[in-house]
Scaffold this active site. Structure first.
Site, short mmCIF file in Angstrom:
data_model
loop_
_atom_site.label_atom_id
_atom_site.label_comp_id
_atom_site.label_asym_id
_atom_site.label_seq_id
_atom_site.Cartn_x
_atom_site.Cartn_y
_atom_site.Cartn_z
N LYS A 126 0.87 -1.18 0.00
CA LYS A 126 0.00 0.00 0.00
C LYS A 126 0.91 1.23 0.00
O LYS A 126 1.45 1.62 1.03
CB LYS A 126 -0.92 0.00 1.23
CG LYS A 126 -1.99 1.08 1.15
CD LYS A 126 -2.91 1.04 2.36
CE LYS A 126 -4.13 1.92 2.14
NZ LYS A 126 -3.80 3.30 1.74
N LYS B 249 -7.26 -3.52 3.67
CA LYS B 249 -6.05 -2.72 3.82
C LYS B 249 -5.51 -2.93 5.24
O LYS B 249 -6.23 -2.76 6.23
CB LYS B 249 -6.32 -1.24 3.55
CG LYS B 249 -7.45 -0.62 4.32
CD LYS B 249 -7.68 0.83 3.89
CE LYS B 249 -8.87 1.45 4.62
NZ LYS B 249 -9.14 2.84 4.17
#
Length: 530
Positions: A235, A402
């Protein structure tokens, strides 16, 4: 104009999301074209009156009211539109008649918009003065909010589009897909939603496709997930973007669907033909991702300078392939889309575009160790994506997660406070905080969130009781209150006297108990700098 003023007033004082949605749905259902179309444009930030400036509004108010009284009132109220709406003299004999107080036909929102779009800067003031004379305080406030482009009523463009979708009985994704092919006052869009016309065509346009978003992952979630069912990728610490090219036209969209291509001509030039790509916009030098602060130098600028293009070279690290050569690939499983993305990129690699690598792993513990080291490498964390997941717009539960690194915290001293906007315009809610450098406090950031309404009232009272100097709407306070600030990362910056800036700072706790002399030192932040 009276119904639009009532809508804005009600939205401002309705804190609940569902309540705001009901208000907007009712407005779209009951108002005619083009009134509701211009209202939608205002709510979504699509209306800009370039020739109307706040300085003109101030000048009008000081010409009608005592300048000193106006200055003190503005300092107390903290909001220009609200101050002018209250201090503007009421036309004689019309008080209490509602937002429309003058003689003649009712003032329409479309009349205001169409007049201002053609007005020169010299003409704006005369138009505003005449309209302000025809409106009551609520109408004047709504007019000035509209003209200055600072609604601040707790309605995002996304929420306004959600209300439009709810009224029309379609999904928000349907609205997003046709949005960039429509223009205010959106007559074809309303005709489609009102079942009076066809769905606006999108096939030939490089329109935005709403992004697929991930759910936050908690440690406890891992026990219920099968590692073999997921792919992992980094990420990156940039901003999510979508690259769309169709029929020779190229557009770069932010995650909210805003066109940002003009600010990144280097990316637009690198975009291939007839494709839709999902990726992360970054500054990359010699293959290394630069801190987010470098990317921030390029954001929110309409036209970058040649020097900026050289010093902050933008690039997009690609995650996904949504369309290629006229084929919609979103229904395919992620692993197949990834294979096609790798094959496409391998055949035609391009400057300013590269692939975000997959992160190999067998067990969750393998990724846990990598995630814990992510900050060292300037990475926000990890993404976990089901191998079989189609690309579904929105934030579906389960396919994508996430797994961000934990927040950093420091204890900082409150230095300055500024009035907020909208429902916070009577409170000091924007806080500048600092750390110690030697015997001096130096500012390192600002925070606007992280506290409850009850805590805001306590903070506001503390600011008023401890003010030592005033600078317009800003108050300097005596050192005394410590705020525990959570943030994602720290970078070198010239914006603050300290030479550093924090990414996503927010108030984590109010340390009423901690002596301000024991707050953190600047050296602590410098050691955390990436």
């Amino acid at each position: 104009m009276n119904r639009f003023a009532e809508l804005l007033d009600a939205l401002l004082f309705t804190p609940a999301r569902n309540g705001k949605l009901r208000l907007m749905v009712e407005y779209f259902a009951t108002q005619p074209d083009p009134e509701r179309g211009w209202a939608l444009a205002a709510l979504t930030g699509e209306l800009v009156f370039a020739e109307a400036k706040p300085g003109q509004v101030r000048a009008l108010a000081m010409a009608r009211a005592d300048p000193e009284l106006f200055a003190w009132s503005l300092d107390f109220v903290g909001d220009l539109a609200e101050t002018v709406s209250l201090i503007w003299p009421e036309p004689a004999g019309v008080a209490g008649q509602g937002p429309e107080t003058g003689e003649g036909p009712p003032l329409r929102l479309s009349e205001i918009v169409e007049t201002l779009r053609l007005a020169s800067r010299a003409e704006v003031g005369a138009h505003l003065a005449g309209w302000l004379d025809r409106l009551d305080a609520t109408g004047r406030w709504a007019l000035l909010k509209l003209v200055t482009g600072a609604l601040r009523i707790g309605v995002s463009a996304r929420l306004a589009k959600t209300a439009l979708a709810a009224w029309g009985g379609v999904s928000i994704e349907d609205i997003e897909e046709v949005w960039h092919g429509a223009a205010p006052p959106y007559a074809p869009l309303f005709a489609w939603l009102d079942r009076r016309g066809p769905r606006p065509a999108t096939g030939a346009l490089p329109n935005f496709t709403p992004l697929m978003l991930a759910q936050p992952l908690e440690e406890s979630d891992l026990a219920g997930l099968d590692p073999a069912a997921y792919l992992a990728e980094w990420k990156w610490d940039g901003i999510r973007v979508q690259l769309v090219s169709r029929n020779g036209e190229r557009r770069l969209y932010s995650r909210s669907g805003d066109q940002i291509g003009p600010a990144f001509p280097d990316i637009a030039a690198a975009m291939p033909d007839d494709i839709t790509l999902d990726g992360e916009l970054l500054v990359i030098r010699d293959g290394e991702v630069a801190p987010f602060n470098d990317l921030q130098q390029r954001l929110n600028r309409k036209t970058p300078t040649p020097k900026m293009l050289t010093e902050f070279p933008a690039a997009v690290r690609l995650y996904d392939l949504l369309r290629l050569d006229g084929h919609d690939l979103r229904p395919l499983p992620l692993v197949e889309r990834r294979q096609r993305l790798e094959a496409w990129y391998g055949n035609a690699p391009r400057e300013r575009l590269d692939l975000s690598p997959l992160v190999p792993f067998e067990r969750w513990d393998d990724l846990r160790a990598l995630r814990d080291d992510a900050r060292t490498n300037g990475i926000e964390g990890l993404m976990l994506k089901r191998r079989d997941s189609p690309y579904l717009s929105g934030r579906p539960k389960g396919p994508w997660f996430k797994w961000k690194r934990g927040a950093l915290t420091i204890d900082a001293v409150l230095m300055y406070a500024q009035r907020g906007h909208g429902k916070r315009s009577s409170f000091y809610s924007d806080y500048t905080f600092g750390t110690w450098r030697g015997d001096d406090l130096v500012p390192v950031g600002k925070a606007y969130s992280g506290f409850t309404d009850d805590e805001l009232r306590l903070l506001d009272k503390w600011v008023r009781d401890n003010t030592v100097r005033r600078y317009g709407p800003v108050r300097e306070v005596a050192p005394g209150l410590v705020l525990e600030i959570a943030f994602d990362s720290v970078h070198r910056s010239t914006r603050h006297k300290s030479g550093v800036a924090l990414r996503f700072p927010r108030v984590h706790r109010i340390r009423w108990d901690k002596p301000f002399a024991e707050a953190d030192r600047l050296e602590t932040l410098e050691r955390l700098m990436t």
